[in-house]
Design a protein around this motif. Structure first.
Motif, PDB file in Angstrom:
ATOM      1  N   PRO A  59      37.595  38.595  41.826  1.00 57.15           N
ATOM      2  CA  PRO A  59      37.341  37.168  41.570  1.00 57.15           C
ATOM      3  C   PRO A  59      38.563  36.440  41.006  1.00 57.15           C
ATOM      4  CG  PRO A  59      35.472  38.463  40.841  1.00 57.15           C
ATOM      5  CD  PRO A  59      36.554  39.437  41.226  1.00 57.15           C
ATOM      6  N   ALA A  60      39.339  37.103  40.166  1.00 53.46           N
ATOM      7  CA  ALA A  60      40.535  36.465  39.597  1.00 53.46           C
ATOM      8  C   ALA A  60      41.552  36.132  40.691  1.00 53.46           C
ATOM      9  CB  ALA A  60      41.172  37.373  38.553  1.00 53.46           C
ATOM     10  N   GLN A  61      41.592  36.929  41.750  1.00 56.30           N
ATOM     11  CA  GLN A  61      42.512  36.673  42.859  1.00 56.30           C
ATOM     12  C   GLN A  61      41.907  35.742  43.906  1.00 56.30           C
ATOM     13  OE1 GLN A  61      42.872  40.866  43.815  1.00 56.30           O
ATOM     14  NE2 GLN A  61      45.079  40.767  43.381  1.00 56.30           N
ATOM     15  N   SER A  62      40.614  35.887  44.174  1.00 50.88           N
ATOM     16  CA  SER A  62      40.002  35.134  45.264  1.00 50.88           C
ATOM     17  C   SER A  62      39.664  33.691  44.898  1.00 50.88           C
ATOM     18  CB  SER A  62      38.752  35.843  45.775  1.00 50.88           C
ATOM     19  OG  SER A  62      37.752  35.895  44.784  1.00 50.88           O
ATOM     20  N   ILE A  63      39.265  33.413  43.673  1.00 51.43           N
ATOM     21  CA  ILE A  63      38.839  32.059  43.303  1.00 51.43           C
ATOM     22  C   ILE A  63      39.945  31.023  43.481  1.00 51.43           C
ATOM     23  CG2 ILE A  63      38.066  30.607  41.369  1.00 51.43           C
ATOM     24  CD1 ILE A  63      36.251  33.002  40.560  1.00 51.43           C
ATOM     25  N   PRO A  64      41.190  31.260  43.011  1.00 53.84           N
ATOM     26  CA  PRO A  64      42.235  30.248  43.263  1.00 53.84           C
ATOM     27  C   PRO A  64      42.537  30.055  44.747  1.00 53.84           C
ATOM     28  CG  PRO A  64      42.968  31.837  41.606  1.00 53.84           C
ATOM     29  CD  PRO A  64      41.688  32.339  42.166  1.00 53.84           C
ATOM     30  N   ARG A  65      42.474  31.126  45.518  1.00 53.77           N
ATOM     31  CA  ARG A  65      42.720  31.008  46.955  1.00 53.77           C
ATOM     32  C   ARG A  65      41.610  30.194  47.618  1.00 53.77           C
ATOM     33  NH1 ARG A  65      45.132  35.777  45.519  1.00 53.77           N
ATOM     34  NH2 ARG A  65      46.973  36.444  46.692  1.00 53.77           N
ATOM     35  N   ILE A  66      40.367  30.490  47.266  1.00 57.98           N
ATOM     36  CA  ILE A  66      39.243  29.764  47.851  1.00 57.98           C
ATOM     37  C   ILE A  66      39.326  28.282  47.506  1.00 57.98           C
ATOM     38  CG2 ILE A  66      36.729  29.478  47.751  1.00 57.98           C
ATOM     39  CD1 ILE A  66      36.561  32.578  47.538  1.00 57.98           C
ATOM     40  N   ARG A  67      39.746  27.950  46.290  1.00 63.55           N
ATOM     41  CA  ARG A  67      39.909  26.536  45.914  1.00 63.55           C
ATOM     42  C   ARG A  67      40.943  25.857  46.805  1.00 63.55           C
ATOM     43  NH1 ARG A  67      40.210  27.603  39.701  1.00 63.55           N
ATOM     44  NH2 ARG A  67      38.013  27.802  39.234  1.00 63.55           N
TER      45      ARG A  67
END
Length: 190
Positions: A123-131
């Motif tokens: 989640p720490a890696q995926s959330i900024p990318r998804i944003r």
């Protein structure tokens, strides 16, 4: 003079113009220390953005993935990620890795082709990318991120790096984005 060339004045006394294609210029004098001032990530991001803009069917339309010839994308293949965006039942999108270049796999942490972003990354890696991806998809425009990040190994800071990323939405129908082309570069700063 063509836009792909620049005029360099070799010697003001002779006033001779020499046309040289970019990015070439005169070599530094012997014994002089010279460092290249070309930011390859910047040059490549601008070139891919220009290609994406040229494929847009209209000012507000989006190009389709099928409009990009693999040979035309060859300069960026190593750093290129293609994601398929799938709508979620309760809103938002889920992103599926379709294509991951070798250098991009190093940036992402592995070749996650065929996996969903939320399953492949923490989640720490995926959330900024998804944003970032959602922002590009919702705006139907190119999005660029450039930031410095700390490099850590075993909880200890070992240096800095610059992360350059470009997100380009794509649409089969020219209107509703359904794919995303991502270009990612990481450069160690020391």
């Amino acid at each position: 003079m063509p836009a792909s060339q620049t005029a360099l004045r070799a010697d003001p006394a002779t006033a001779v113009d020499i046309d040289m294609p970019r990015p070439y210029a005169f070599a530094p004098a012997p014994g002089r220390r010279w460092t290249a001032s070309v930011d390859l990530a910047e040059v490549n991001i601008r070139a891919l953005t220009a290609l994406w803009e040229s494929r847009r069917p209209s000012r507000h339309g989006l190009p389709a993935l099928a409009q990009f010839d693999p040979l035309a994308l060859q300069p960026w293949t190593e750093h290129l990620i293609v994601l398929e965006a799938e709508p979620l039942v309760f809103g938002g999108r889920s992103y599926l890795y379709r294509t991951v270049g070798a250098a991009a796999a190093g940036v992402e942490g592995g070749n996650f082709q065929g996996l969903f972003l939320s399953d492949a990354l923490s989640p720490a890696q995926s959330i900024p990318r998804i944003r970032l991806y959602d922002l590009a998809m919702d705006a139907r425009a190119s999005m660029r991120v450039r930031q410095e990040i700390a490099l850590e190994r075993a909880g200890k800071r070992v240096g800095r790096a610059r992360w350059d990323a470009l997100a380009l939405p794509l649409a089969r129908d020219g209107r509703r984005p359904d794919h995303l082309m991502m270009l990612a570069y990481v450069e160690a700063l020391g």
